[in-house]
Design an enzyme around this catalytic site. Structure first.
Site, PDB file in Angstrom:
ATOM      1  N   PHE A 131       0.856  -1.193   0.000  1.00  0.00           N
ATOM      2  CA  PHE A 131       0.000   0.000   0.000  1.00  0.00           C
ATOM      3  C   PHE A 131       0.885   1.234   0.000  1.00  0.00           C
ATOM      4  CE2 PHE A 131      -2.371   3.503   1.783  1.00  0.00           C
ATOM      5  CZ  PHE A 131      -3.577   3.422   1.116  1.00  0.00           C
ATOM      6  N   ASP A 216       9.250   2.568   1.558  1.00  0.00           N
ATOM      7  CA  ASP A 216       8.114   3.359   2.017  1.00  0.00           C
ATOM      8  C   ASP A 216       7.969   3.121   3.516  1.00  0.00           C
ATOM      9  OD1 ASP A 216       5.638   4.303   2.776  1.00  0.00           O
ATOM     10  OD2 ASP A 216       4.612   3.659   0.947  1.00  0.00           O
ATOM     11  N   LYS A 245       3.144  10.487   7.938  1.00  0.00           N
ATOM     12  CA  LYS A 245       2.396  10.174   9.156  1.00  0.00           C
ATOM     13  C   LYS A 245       2.931  10.870  10.407  1.00  0.00           C
ATOM     14  CE  LYS A 245       0.054   5.873   7.830  1.00  0.00           C
ATOM     15  NZ  LYS A 245      -1.335   6.270   7.733  1.00  0.00           N
TER      16      LYS A 245
HETATM   17  C1  LIG Z   1       2.989   2.548   3.778  1.00  0.00           C
HETATM   18  C2  LIG Z   1       2.114   3.702   3.397  1.00  0.00           C
HETATM   19  N1  LIG Z   1       2.456   4.461   2.352  1.00  0.00           N
HETATM   20  C3  LIG Z   1       1.711   5.523   1.971  1.00  0.00           C
HETATM   21  C4  LIG Z   1       0.552   5.851   2.655  1.00  0.00           C
HETATM   22  C5  LIG Z   1      -0.257   7.023   2.206  1.00  0.00           C
HETATM   23  O1  LIG Z   1      -0.149   8.044   3.127  1.00  0.00           O
HETATM   24  P1  LIG Z   1      -1.199   9.260   3.105  1.00  0.00           P
HETATM   25  O2  LIG Z   1      -2.516   8.710   3.526  1.00  0.00           O
HETATM   26  O3  LIG Z   1      -0.622  10.246   4.070  1.00  0.00           O
HETATM   27  O4  LIG Z   1      -1.218   9.785   1.708  1.00  0.00           O
HETATM   28  C6  LIG Z   1       0.156   5.081   3.752  1.00  0.00           C
HETATM   29  C7  LIG Z   1      -1.085   5.404   4.483  1.00  0.00           C
HETATM   30  O5  LIG Z   1      -1.616   4.637   5.244  1.00  0.00           O
HETATM   31  C8  LIG Z   1       0.954   3.980   4.141  1.00  0.00           C
HETATM   32  O6  LIG Z   1       0.627   3.206   5.175  1.00  0.00           O
END
Ligand SMILES: Cc1ncc(COP(=O)(O)O)c(C=O)c1O
Length: 386
Positions: A131, A216, A245
């Site tokens: 994700f 990520d 986050k």
């Molecule tokens: C691993 C990861 N990458 C990217 C995102 C996307 O972040 P945002 O919701 O701040 O765009 C999330 C959100 O849960 C995530 O868990």
């Protein structure tokens, strides 16, 4: 995502099935509109590593708001510089350049653009169950069909390989590959921890073919997994590190961090109006200072170990597996998780799902030990008798 009105609110894009209205937070506690207190075992979606409304972050914000709320990136600002220097001081010395934005998806988007531009290639290798966010580029690298299909065609050239399959990864990475994009622990995808062999094969195959490697760490960053950044555990250093986050203690932020050599190869432009605002940088500086001084990674490691020990006693006829690292834990049930989350909420504990059958725990790393123990006890009772 919903087009329906939730509780009469005109808000668009809210989560379905919301019943609670939360009005206040302090450390690991959230209060609803009726004054009832809940213990946060994940309700802030991994933003609240430092607890809700952390006093040091809110104090830094108040001070900065009085000084200067916003400044365009065309001007230097000492608060931004201090924050970036502090962030880089906590990372391996190869990391030297940071693009600041406002969310995880934006951090990923910048990573995709940097990889395309620096390599002159277009292929992206990502992982099944991964994700990376909901903007079109980040969504293209995201695995779940329900998230992707309504918005196709997405960005072309993304190949998904099974997570923790080094052979499949090595086979997918070639001289056309711009980027390998991986989470060191898959959060949304069900809480799956990378094996060292998988991350090493990602590092080796990208180095061999001239592709870039991005981790990520939007969900795993800032102490969550028992290290300040999850990659430290394996000692596999990526070319791009993506954070968001909890990086600014609850204020919107995204960071795409890379090396001088890669930044020098970037052609074209990239920008975000609010990225690197003095407000986010002041909060980020306070958040990093707090996380380091209060030993939050060590706390996550210790409380996570306690959690796994306690959860290992859950009945196997109800639970398939308990997984995770630090305070990012997943309990894979043999049935749908939603009723268990509702029962926990009724008992005053807010947790999350990760797919249909996984109960995900992402408590603040500052959660008092008795509250963590009480949360684990409540999970045991709910799972046992649910
Ligand atoms: C691993 C990861 N990458 C990217 C995102 C996307 O972040 P945002 O919701 O701040 O765009 C999330 C959100 O849960 C995530 O868990």
């Amino acid at each position: 995502m919903s087009v329906a009105r939730v509780d009469g609110s005109p808000e668009f894009g809210a989560s379905l099935g919301r019943r609670l209205t939360i009005v206040r937070g302090e450390n690991a506690y959230l209060w609803d509109a009726g004054g009832r207190r809940y213990t946060d075992l994940g309700a802030t979606h991994g933003v609240g590593n430092l607890g809700a409304s952390n006093p040091e972050v809110t104090e830094a914000l108040a001070r900065q708001a009085r000084e200067l709320l916003y400044l365009g990136s065309g001007y230097a600002n000492p608060v931004r510089t201090e924050f970036l220097e502090r962030l880089l001081s906590l990372l391996p010395s190869t990391f030297a350049r940071v693009f600041l934005s406002n969310s995880g998806a934006e951090a990923v988007e910048a990573g995709l653009k940097i990889a395309r531009s620096a390599t002159g290639r277009k292929k992206i290798v990502a992982a099944m169950r991964g994700f990376h966010g909901r903007t079109l580029g980040a969504l293209s690298a995201t695995w779940r069909r329900e998230y992707r299909e309504p918005f196709e065609p997405l960005v072309p050239g993304v190949v998904h390989v099974p997570y923790n399959d080094p052979v499949a990864l090595e086979a997918a990475v070639d001289e056309e590959t711009a980027l390998v994009l991986l989470e060191p622990v898959q959060g949304e995808g069900g809480v799956h921890v990378a094996t060292e062999a998988f991350l090493r094969s990602a590092r080796d195959s990208t180095a061999r073919t001239g592709a870039l490697l991005a981790f990520d760490e939007v969900q795993t960053g800032i102490g969550r997994t028992g290290r300040l950044f999850a990659f430290e555990r394996w000692g596999v250093v990526p070319d791009l590190l993506l954070l968001a986050k909890s990086l600014a203690g609850g204020v919107p932020i995204g960071a795409t961090i890379t090396t001088d050599a890669i930044a020098e190869r970037f052609r074209g432009s990239h920008h975000s109006t609010f990225g690197g605002s003095p407000l986010a940088c002041a909060a980020g500086r306070a958040a990093l200072d707090f996380a380091v001084r209060e030993h939050l990674p060590e706390r996550a490691e210790r409380l996570g170990a306690l959690g796994r020990e306690r959860l290992a006693r859950l009945p196997t006829e109800k639970v398939r597996e308990v997984r995770g690292l630090g305070l990012l834990l997943g309990i894979e049930l043999r049935e749908k998780v939603a009723p268990f989350l509702a029962e926990l909420e009724a008992r005053g504990f807010l947790a999350l799902s990760a797919g249909a059958t996984v109960l995900r725990l992402l408590p603040p790393l500052t959660i008092p030990e008795p509250d963590w123990a009480a949360g684990l006890e409540a999970i045991d009772e709910v799972v046992r008798h649910g």
